[in-house]
Design an enzyme around this catalytic site. Sequence first.
Site, PDB file in Angstrom:
ATOM      1  N   ARG A  98       0.879  -1.174   0.000  1.00 14.16           N
ATOM      2  CA  ARG A  98       0.000   0.000   0.000  1.00 14.16           C
ATOM      3  C   ARG A  98       0.913   1.220   0.000  1.00 14.16           C
ATOM      4  NH1 ARG A  98      -5.374   1.266   3.518  1.00 14.16           N
ATOM      5  NH2 ARG A  98      -6.121  -0.146   1.903  1.00 14.16           N
ATOM      6  N   HIS A 125      -7.253   1.114  -6.450  1.00  9.75           N
ATOM      7  CA  HIS A 125      -7.506   0.211  -5.316  1.00  9.75           C
ATOM      8  C   HIS A 125      -8.187  -1.051  -5.849  1.00  9.75           C
ATOM      9  CE1 HIS A 125      -7.773  -1.171  -1.354  1.00  9.75           C
ATOM     10  NE2 HIS A 125      -8.675  -0.365  -0.839  1.00  9.75           N
ATOM     11  N   GLN A 128      -9.859  -3.855  -3.697  1.00  6.91           N
ATOM     12  CA  GLN A 128     -11.171  -3.432  -3.200  1.00  6.91           C
ATOM     13  C   GLN A 128     -12.247  -3.750  -4.237  1.00  6.91           C
ATOM     14  OE1 GLN A 128     -12.223  -1.734  -0.171  1.00  6.91           O
ATOM     15  NE2 GLN A 128     -14.163  -2.369  -1.063  1.00  6.91           N
ATOM     16  N   ASP A 216     -17.437   6.892  -1.645  1.00  5.97           N
ATOM     17  CA  ASP A 216     -16.201   6.778  -0.868  1.00  5.97           C
ATOM     18  C   ASP A 216     -16.004   8.118  -0.163  1.00  5.97           C
ATOM     19  OD1 ASP A 216     -13.723   6.037   0.181  1.00  5.97           O
ATOM     20  OD2 ASP A 216     -12.640   6.293  -1.713  1.00  5.97           O
ATOM     21  N   CYS A 256     -16.513   1.522   0.292  1.00 10.82           N
ATOM     22  CA  CYS A 256     -15.315   0.712   0.574  1.00 10.82           C
ATOM     23  C   CYS A 256     -14.937   0.761   2.042  1.00 10.82           C
ATOM     24  CB  CYS A 256     -14.158   1.177  -0.293  1.00 10.82           C
ATOM     25  SG  CYS A 256     -13.712   2.887  -0.047  1.00 10.82           S
ATOM     26  N   ARG A 284     -13.767  -8.768   1.467  1.00  9.97           N
ATOM     27  CA  ARG A 284     -12.338  -8.461   1.267  1.00  9.97           C
ATOM     28  C   ARG A 284     -11.489  -9.697   1.580  1.00  9.97           C
ATOM     29  NH1 ARG A 284     -10.409  -3.333   1.262  1.00  9.97           N
ATOM     30  NH2 ARG A 284      -8.550  -4.502   0.649  1.00  9.97           N
TER      31      ARG A 284
END
Length: 304
Positions: A98, A125, A128, A216, A256, A284
């Site tokens: 990340r 991402h 995700q 988001d 998310c 996830r």
Amino acid sequence: MSTVRHFLEVDDLSSGELTRVLDLADAPPASTLLAGSGAVFLFEKPSARTRASVELATFQLGGHPVSLRNEEVGIDTRESAQDLARLFSGMGRLIGARVFEHDKLERLAGAASVPVVNLLSDDAHPIQTLADLLTVRHEFGRLDGLRIAYIGDANNVARSLAIGCNLAGATCCVSSPPGYEFSDADLARIAESGPAPEVFDDPADAVAGAQVVYTDAWYSMGQEDEMAARRAAFADWRVDDALLTGSDPEVIFLHCLPAHRGDEATDEVLDGPASRIWAQAHNRLHTARGLFTFLVGDRSGEAW
Ligand code: CP
Ligand code: NVA
């Protein structure tokens, strides 16, 4: 002979491979795949869902996860991304990272001899998006032909979602405040995977007839000093019950997470009957496991 595959953006998979990864997410774990080994995960930014899910996915595949914060690793400060890739390629079966700048992932992947997985960058991402699409597939039994409306900041999550929609045959409808829309470069990148998203000035037009409404945070990690300006700019892009009224009667709401409750979505929506945010978050784990199985597993002889 199997070649190393990386996952830096959703379209590192073909459409068929995306379906295969989602199928693997729904399958029982190949519990010895990482036996005697494991995976190394690097974090330049905070994480709750991603770190927990990739660590537990590694465990479910029989391996041991090693997670390191950037204070310890220092990507490109203590040691180059390429040298870290060479280091960890000889220890684990997979590297996840990340990062702020997406090019760090590209340089990790360029030097690694094991799969490199994007655990979020400023640009994308994709891990995700896998959970998002699995959640939608569980709900509707399909992805193709659905309208998925993204309301808010045209950010890393939105870019990967738009690319994921293209691979899955869904239509991505987007509405963002002036100044926070997809850039021309974003649209060109998304177009590499298929049709351009349908872009609407008014969020009510974006959600009209949509089976999925997604939002988001208005400010992402690293943008905290823009919070006040963004709250002013995004005020009319909040997802509330009134906005959902214009969508498909079977609409589900996704986020998310983490949510800034009361900013991008109201409690009534986050906790309401359309919300699938906890199933999405739990997916996830399953999609991380499915992805790792696909990337590390023996793919020889299979044509997806
Ligand atoms: N959605 C997501 O990636 O959450 P974390 O930042 O908590 O990992
Ligand atoms: N857009 C958000 C996503 C967090 C999971 C961020 O980058 O901070």
